[in-house]
Design a protein around this motif. Structure first.
Motif, short mmCIF file in Angstrom:
data_model
loop_
_atom_site.label_atom_id
_atom_site.label_comp_id
_atom_site.label_asym_id
_atom_site.label_seq_id
_atom_site.Cartn_x
_atom_site.Cartn_y
_atom_site.Cartn_z
N ILE A 53 34.83 86.81 39.35
CA ILE A 53 34.39 88.00 38.83
C ILE A 53 32.86 88.10 38.62
O ILE A 53 32.18 89.18 38.79
CB ILE A 53 35.15 88.25 37.44
N GLN A 54 32.24 87.13 38.16
CA GLN A 54 30.64 86.95 37.78
C GLN A 54 29.95 87.50 39.20
O GLN A 54 29.04 87.98 39.16
CB GLN A 54 30.30 85.62 37.34
N LEU A 55 30.42 86.82 40.30
CA LEU A 55 29.69 86.76 41.49
C LEU A 55 29.86 88.38 42.07
O LEU A 55 28.73 89.05 42.62
CB LEU A 55 30.33 86.05 42.58
N LYS A 56 31.05 88.95 41.83
CA LYS A 56 31.41 90.38 42.14
C LYS A 56 30.43 91.31 41.38
O LYS A 56 29.67 92.07 41.94
CB LYS A 56 32.82 90.63 41.95
N GLU A 57 30.61 91.11 40.07
CA GLU A 57 29.58 91.96 39.23
C GLU A 57 28.00 91.73 39.46
O GLU A 57 27.31 92.74 39.44
CB GLU A 57 29.80 91.37 37.76
N ALA A 58 27.77 90.54 40.28
CA ALA A 58 26.29 90.50 40.50
C ALA A 58 26.00 90.95 41.90
O ALA A 58 24.68 90.88 42.57
CB ALA A 58 25.80 88.82 40.53
N GLY A 59 26.94 91.60 42.66
CA GLY A 59 26.81 92.35 43.85
C GLY A 59 27.09 91.36 45.20
O GLY A 59 27.02 91.59 46.23
N TYR A 60 27.73 89.98 45.00
CA TYR A 60 28.26 89.33 45.82
C TYR A 60 29.52 89.75 46.34
O TYR A 60 30.25 90.35 45.49
CB TYR A 60 28.07 87.85 45.52
N GLN A 61 29.94 89.05 47.58
CA GLN A 61 31.48 89.12 47.88
C GLN A 61 31.93 88.07 47.88
O GLN A 61 31.96 87.33 48.62
CB GLN A 61 31.56 89.86 49.25
N PRO A 62 32.90 87.63 46.71
CA PRO A 62 33.54 86.43 46.65
C PRO A 62 34.69 86.57 47.43
O PRO A 62 35.49 87.43 47.80
CB PRO A 62 33.91 86.46 45.24
N ILE A 63 35.15 85.20 48.11
CA ILE A 63 36.14 85.01 48.83
C ILE A 63 36.87 83.88 48.39
O ILE A 63 36.48 82.67 48.10
CB ILE A 63 35.56 84.57 50.36
#
Length: 193
Positions: free
Chosen positions: A128-138
């Protein structure tokens, strides 16, 4: 009267090794034995790490409060070999820890593979943190563990609701290779057997 049909084509976004990094979250000695799916997670984390090493995908290993929960399990350390190092954390999501955030940002990769424990806590909050920071988590679901199956199930569901890509370690490794002409195809094929 309908005069035409409009279609919405979603973009096809293959995950490519050159734009990908990975985070191995808290696969630690005192935590892993409590996972209901411990054997599967350990085996698949090791397979994933071995494949990512061959593909030269950068990886960050985290440990939650090492003094209390112990080191990363020996099999994962062995798979990393001389390349093993870890980053200490006390926050549940790894991106909430300033040195780890800086390390991730410094990699310059868009896609961030996430696996480890526990699916519904540290792994989910990291995604969730990564998504919020603009990354695409897998999220690699078969390399993610929880103490209870129900928690793992709802951790994965929540990740999907947040826009996290979910996959398995084998599907991901083959996607990262792109085809049988990949120089490490045979080696990765042996890993997944």
């Amino acid at each position: 009267m309908v005069t035409g049909v409009q279609t919405c084509a979603l973009p096809i976004l293959l995950i490519k090794a050159e734009n990908t990094a990975a985070i191995i979250v808290d696969v630690q000695e005192k935590l892993m034995p409590a996972m209901f799916n411990q054997e599967e997670v350990e085996k698949n984390v090791n397979r994933l790490v071995a494949g990512l090493k061959l593909l030269e995908v950068p990886m960050i290993v985290t440990q939650q409060y090492t003094k209390g929960i112990g080191m990363t399990i020996p099999s994962v350390i062995e798979t990393f070999g001389d390349d093993f190092s870890y980053m200490e954390k006390t926050s549940f999501g790894v991106y909430g820890e300033a040195p780890i955030k800086e390390a991730i940002d410094g990699l310059g990769k868009k896609n961030i593979i996430v696996c480890g424990t526990e699916t519904h806590v540290c792994v989910l909050q990291t995604c969730i943190q990564l998504k919020e920071a603009g990354y695409q988590p897998i999220l690699v679901t078969d390399a993610a563990g929880s103490r209870h199956a129900e928690d793992r199930k709802f951790g994965i569901k929540r990740a999907i609701q947040e826009g996290v890509i979910v996959t398995t370690y084998e599907a991901l490794l083959f996607e990262l290779m792109g085809g049988s002409t990949c120089p490490v195809f045979r080696q990765i094929s042996k890993i997944v057997k």
